[in-house]
Design a protein around this motif. Structure first.
Motif, PDB file in Angstrom:
ATOM      1  N   GLN A  65       0.823  -1.219   0.000  1.00 58.85           N
ATOM      2  CA  GLN A  65       0.000   0.000   0.000  1.00 58.85           C
ATOM      3  C   GLN A  65       0.857   1.269   0.000  1.00 58.85           C
ATOM      4  OE1 GLN A  65      -2.563  -1.895   2.953  1.00 58.85           O
ATOM      5  NE2 GLN A  65      -3.896  -0.132   2.723  1.00 58.85           N
ATOM      6  N   LEU A  66       1.882   1.273   0.850  1.00 56.23           N
ATOM      7  CA  LEU A  66       2.650   2.518   1.005  1.00 56.23           C
ATOM      8  C   LEU A  66       3.692   2.721  -0.092  1.00 56.23           C
ATOM      9  CD1 LEU A  66       3.113   3.009   4.841  1.00 56.23           C
ATOM     10  CD2 LEU A  66       1.239   3.649   3.355  1.00 56.23           C
ATOM     11  N   SER A  67       4.076   1.634  -0.748  1.00 51.55           N
ATOM     12  CA  SER A  67       5.065   1.810  -1.825  1.00 51.55           C
ATOM     13  C   SER A  67       4.497   2.642  -2.964  1.00 51.55           C
ATOM     14  CB  SER A  67       5.516   0.456  -2.376  1.00 51.55           C
ATOM     15  OG  SER A  67       5.992  -0.310  -1.320  1.00 51.55           O
ATOM     16  N   ALA A  68       3.160   2.714  -3.054  1.00 52.58           N
ATOM     17  CA  ALA A  68       2.533   3.485  -4.142  1.00 52.58           C
ATOM     18  C   ALA A  68       2.491   4.982  -3.830  1.00 52.58           C
ATOM     19  CB  ALA A  68       1.116   2.981  -4.363  1.00 52.58           C
ATOM     20  N   ILE A  69       2.941   5.378  -2.642  1.00 52.99           N
ATOM     21  CA  ILE A  69       2.885   6.814  -2.301  1.00 52.99           C
ATOM     22  C   ILE A  69       4.172   7.484  -2.781  1.00 52.99           C
ATOM     23  CG2 ILE A  69       2.718   8.482  -0.404  1.00 52.99           C
ATOM     24  CD1 ILE A  69       1.147   6.391   1.137  1.00 52.99           C
ATOM     25  N   PRO A  70       4.048   8.451  -3.687  1.00 52.66           N
ATOM     26  CA  PRO A  70       5.270   9.073  -4.211  1.00 52.66           C
ATOM     27  C   PRO A  70       5.964   9.962  -3.177  1.00 52.66           C
ATOM     28  CG  PRO A  70       3.300  10.097  -5.181  1.00 52.66           C
ATOM     29  CD  PRO A  70       2.819   8.999  -4.280  1.00 52.66           C
ATOM     30  N   THR A  71       7.255   9.950  -3.194  1.00 59.13           N
ATOM     31  CA  THR A  71       8.048  10.846  -2.330  1.00 59.13           C
ATOM     32  C   THR A  71       9.177  11.446  -3.175  1.00 59.13           C
ATOM     33  OG1 THR A  71       9.521   9.074  -1.640  1.00 59.13           O
ATOM     34  CG2 THR A  71       7.665   9.522  -0.187  1.00 59.13           C
ATOM     35  N   THR A  72       9.738  12.524  -2.690  1.00 62.75           N
ATOM     36  CA  THR A  72      10.904  13.095  -3.365  1.00 62.75           C
ATOM     37  C   THR A  72      11.845  13.649  -2.302  1.00 62.75           C
ATOM     38  OG1 THR A  72      11.584  14.577  -5.151  1.00 62.75           O
ATOM     39  CG2 THR A  72       9.924  15.428  -3.677  1.00 62.75           C
ATOM     40  N   THR A  73      13.035  14.019  -2.728  1.00 62.95           N
ATOM     41  CA  THR A  73      13.983  14.620  -1.789  1.00 62.95           C
ATOM     42  C   THR A  73      14.140  16.090  -2.123  1.00 62.95           C
ATOM     43  OG1 THR A  73      15.137  12.525  -1.619  1.00 62.95           O
ATOM     44  CG2 THR A  73      16.324  14.447  -0.838  1.00 62.95           C
ATOM     45  N   VAL A  74      14.072  16.924  -1.100  1.00 65.49           N
ATOM     46  CA  VAL A  74      14.155  18.367  -1.303  1.00 65.49           C
ATOM     47  C   VAL A  74      15.405  18.893  -0.618  1.00 65.49           C
ATOM     48  CG1 VAL A  74      12.998  20.559  -0.870  1.00 65.49           C
ATOM     49  CG2 VAL A  74      11.654  18.508  -1.202  1.00 65.49           C
ATOM     50  N   GLU A  75      16.170  19.702  -1.348  1.00 62.72           N
ATOM     51  CA  GLU A  75      17.361  20.310  -0.747  1.00 62.72           C
ATOM     52  C   GLU A  75      17.040  21.729  -0.295  1.00 62.72           C
ATOM     53  OE1 GLU A  75      20.736  20.705  -3.327  1.00 62.72           O
ATOM     54  OE2 GLU A  75      22.063  21.271  -1.669  1.00 62.72           O
ATOM     55  N   THR A  76      17.454  22.057   0.909  1.00 60.31           N
ATOM     56  CA  THR A  76      17.280  23.411   1.431  1.00 60.31           C
ATOM     57  C   THR A  76      18.640  23.916   1.897  1.00 60.31           C
ATOM     58  OG1 THR A  76      15.063  22.897   2.156  1.00 60.31           O
ATOM     59  CG2 THR A  76      16.060  24.770   3.178  1.00 60.31           C
ATOM     60  N   VAL A  77      18.992  25.118   1.480  1.00 62.03           N
ATOM     61  CA  VAL A  77      20.298  25.668   1.861  1.00 62.03           C
ATOM     62  C   VAL A  77      20.105  27.029   2.523  1.00 62.03           C
ATOM     63  CG1 VAL A  77      22.628  26.206   1.059  1.00 62.03           C
ATOM     64  CG2 VAL A  77      21.243  24.584  -0.228  1.00 62.03           C
TER      65      VAL A  77
END
Ligand SMILES: Cc1cc2nc3c(=O)[nH]c(=O)nc-3n(C[C@H](O)[C@H](O)[C@H](O)COP(=O)(O)OP(=O)(O)OC[C@H]3O[C@@H](n4cnc5c(N)ncnc54)[C@H](O)[C@@H]3O)c2cc1C
Length: 469
Positions: free
Chosen positions: A308-320
Motif C-alpha cells: 500500500q505505502l510503496s505506491a505513495i510518491p516521495t521526493t527529496t528536497v534540498e534546502t540551503v
C-alpha cells in the motif's frame, strides 16, 4: 475504542520526532487517566523538528536570538485550524507574517546555468494584497500593466473555480480515482501561460516539488488549500518551532540514535528491532507502536504496509541556508533602491520577500530572512560555498489520486471498512501511523496534528485543545 488498562500503563513507542511524533507523544503522555507510558524514539542524535533551524544572534543587546526555521514552518488561518488551536493551548507565541513574492522566468536550460543569465522579475505579488507591490524597473510600464491585468483576471477566475467548480471525486462503483490538478486546470480552461508562470511556481513552492509532480496531485488538495486559506493571514512562530518542540517534549522519555529496522506484531505486543549508536541490533517489546515516519520508511519497517505505502510518491528536497545574494541581485536592483543594510532593517520590520525562479520543470524559492540570511529551496544555481551556513535534505511526501485512495483506506472509519479493498488499517495489530501525509489533504503541518489527534481518539485520550471549546 481501547479498554481502560487497570493494572499498568500500556507502553507506547512513538517513532519519529517531527511534528507528528512530538504531538502524538504529547497527547498520549498527558492522558488524564495516565494509561500510557510513552517512549519517543528517533534515529538522529537530536530531535528533528527544529534540528535544521538557525539561531541568529540579535544585533541589539539584551534581545533574544532570532530563529530562522529551516525548512519554513509557516501556517495560515482557515487551513491550519488544529495547529493553531494546539499553539494556543500550548501558549506558543506566533505573529502574522506578510510576504512579497517575486516571479522570475528563467531562459531555456541551455542559457541558464549561471546566475549571470538571470533576468529581472516579471511580476511582484503581495500576499493577500496587503500592499501595492513595486513595479520592477526592468519592465516597461505598459507591458507590466497588461501583464498585471492578465494575471489578476486569471487569478480571479481560478479563485472562482476553487469555490464553485468542484473537482471530480473518486468513483466508488468503477474505482476510478479522483481528478488530478492537471486535468482540472485544463477542464476550467485556465490559460497555460498563467499556470506555468504564476500558479505552478507559487503552489509548487508550498509543496516543494517539481511542476510535473504538482500537476499529478489530486485537484481536491489544491482547491481545498486555496479555499481555506483565501484572504487568511500567514503566521510564523515568533521564537521558531524549537519553542513548540520544548513544550511538546515536557515529561516525555526520549531515546535518540535509535534506528528502527523492523516492526513485528506478536501475541504479547509489538516487537521493534533497532540498531543504536554501538551498531548492536536489539529487540524490544511495546504494547503499541506509533510510526510517525514518512511512508517509504513505514513500508520498509512494517511488511503488511509494504504494497500500500510503496505506491505513495516521495521526493527529496534540498534546502540551503546561506548569505549568497548573487541570484537575487537582479530582483533587488529591479525593485529596490535600498542599500542592503537598510533593506535588512526594513525587512525585519514586517514583510519578508520570497523570490521564485522558474524554468519549465521546477521553481527555486529564495526566502529572505531577518539578518541577511537567505533560505533557498530546490537550488538551481551554484552557491558560493564560503557563504553556506547549512544545507539539508528532506523527504517530501507527494500526492496522487491513486495514493490518496490508499491513504484514505488506511484511515477510514472502522465502520466503513467493508467497502475498502485494502486490508490493513491504522491501529491493526497495535501499530498506528501518524504524519503530515496521514490525512486527506496537502502534506503540511496540519496533517501532523490531525493524524496525532486521530491516534489519541482511537486510544480514548481526550485532546485538550479539542475539548476546550
Ligand atoms: C522544504 C520544506 C518546506 C516546508 N514548509 C512548510 C511550511 O511552511 N508549512 C507547513 O505546514 N509545512 C511545511 N513543510 C512540510 C512539513 O514540514 C512536513 O509535512 C512535516 O514536517 C512532516 O512532519 P512529520 O512528523 O510527518 O515527519 P518528519 O518531520 O519527516 O519526521 C519523521 C521522523 O522520523 C525519523 N525517522 C525516520 N526513519 C526512522 C527510523 N528508521 N528509526 C527512527 N526514526 C526514524 C526521522 O529522523 C524524523 O525525525 C515543508 C517541508 C519541506 C521539506
Amino acid at each position: 475504542m481501547e479498554k481502560t488498562q487497570l493494572r499498568r500503563p500500556r507502553s507506547v513507542a512513538v517513532v519519529g520526532t517531527g511534528m507528528a511524533g512530538l504531538t502524538t507523544a504529547h497527547l498520549l503522555h498527558q492522558d488524564r487517566e495516565k494509561r500510557y507510558q510513552v517512549t519517543l524514539l528517533e534515529k538522529r542524535d537530536q530531535i528533528s523538528l527544529s534540528a535544521e533551524s538557525i539561531s541568529v544572534p540579535s544585533k541589539e543587546k539584551n534581545n533574544p536570538a532570532i530563529w530562522a526555521d529551516v525548512p519554513m514552518r509557516a501556517f495560515a488561518g482557515g487551513f491550519y485550524q488544529n495547529l493553531i488551536r494546539m499553539y494556543d493551548y500550548l501558549a506558543v507565541n506566533y505573529h502574522a507574517q506578510p510576504f512579497l513574492f517575486s516571479f522570475t522566468r528563467l531562459p531555456k536550460p541551455q542559457d541558464s546555468s549561471t546566475t549571470s543569465c538571470i533576468p529581472g522579475p516579471s511580476m511582484v505579488y503581495a500576499s493577500n494584497f496587503h500592499q501595492v507591490p513595486p513595479v520592477p524597473r526592468t519592465v516597461d510600464l505598459i507591458h507590466w500593466l497588461v501583464e498585471a491585468v492578465y494575471a489578476l483576471a486569471c487569478y480571479v477566475w481560478f479563485t472562482f473555480c476553487c469555490f464553485f467548480v468542484a473537482p471530480h471525486e473518486e468513483d466508488q462503483k468503477t474505482g476510478a480515482p479522483s481528478e488530478s490538478l492537471d486535468h482540472y486546470l485544463r477542464r476550467i480552461w485556465l490559460p497555460q501561460t498563467y499556470v506555468v508562470n504564476y500558479l505552478l511556481p507559487l503552489i509548487s513552492s508550498v509543496c516543494t516539488c517539481s511542476h510535473h509532480e504538482l500537476l499529478c496531485f489530486p485537484a481536491s488538495d489544491v482547491l481545498a488549500y486555496k479555499r481555506q486559506t483565501h484572504s487568511q493571514q500567514h503566521f510564523v512562530v515568533t521564537s521558531g518551532v524549537q519553542s513548540v518542540q520544548q513544550k511538546l517534549l515536557q515529561g516525555i522519555d526520549v531515546r535518540l540514535g535509535i534506528n528502527l529496522t523492523q516492526v513485528t506484531p506478536q501475541n504479547e505486543g509489538v516487537q521493534i528491532t533497532y540498531s543504536a549508536a554501538d551498531e548492536q541490533t536489539t529487540s524490544e517489546y511495546f504494547d503499541l507502536v506509533v510510526l510517525a515516519v514518512s511512508p517509504d520508511v513505514a513500508a520498509s519497517l512494517f511488511s503488511p504496509l509494504n504494497s500500500q505505502l510503496s505506491a505513495i510518491p516521495t521526493t527529496t528536497v534540498e534546502t540551503v541556508a546561506h548569505t549568497d545574494e548573487t541570484s537575487i541581485l537582479p530582483m533587488l536592483r529591479a525593485t529596490s533602491s535600498l542599500s542592503l543594510k537598510k533593506r535588512n532593517s526594513d525587512l525585519s520590520s514586517r514583510t519578508q520577500r520570497i523570490h521564485f525562479f522558474s524554468n519549465d520543470c521546477i521553481t527555486e524559492a529564495v526566502h529572505e530572512q531577518p539578518n541577511s540570511i537567505l533560505v533557498t529551496t530546490n537550488p538551481l544555481f551554484p552557491l558560493d560555498k564560503s557563504k553556506i551556513i547549512r544545507s539539508a535534505n528532506f523527504t517530501r511526501v507527494l500526492r496522487s489520486p491513486q495514493s490518496r485512495m490508499f491513504i484514505n483506506s488506511i484511515f477510514r472509519d472502522r465502520s466503513q471498512r467493508k467497502v475498502s479493498p485494502y486490508s490493513w488499517h491504522s491501529g491493526d495489530n497495535g501499530v498506528y501511523l501518524a504524519g503530515g501525509w496521514c490525512w486527506d489533504g496537502m502534506v503540511l503541518l496540519e496533517g501532523c496534528i490531525v493524524s496525532a489527534m486521530r491516534v489519541a481518539a482511537d486510544l480514548g485520550v481526550t485532546v485538550p485543545w479539542d475539548s476546550a471549546e
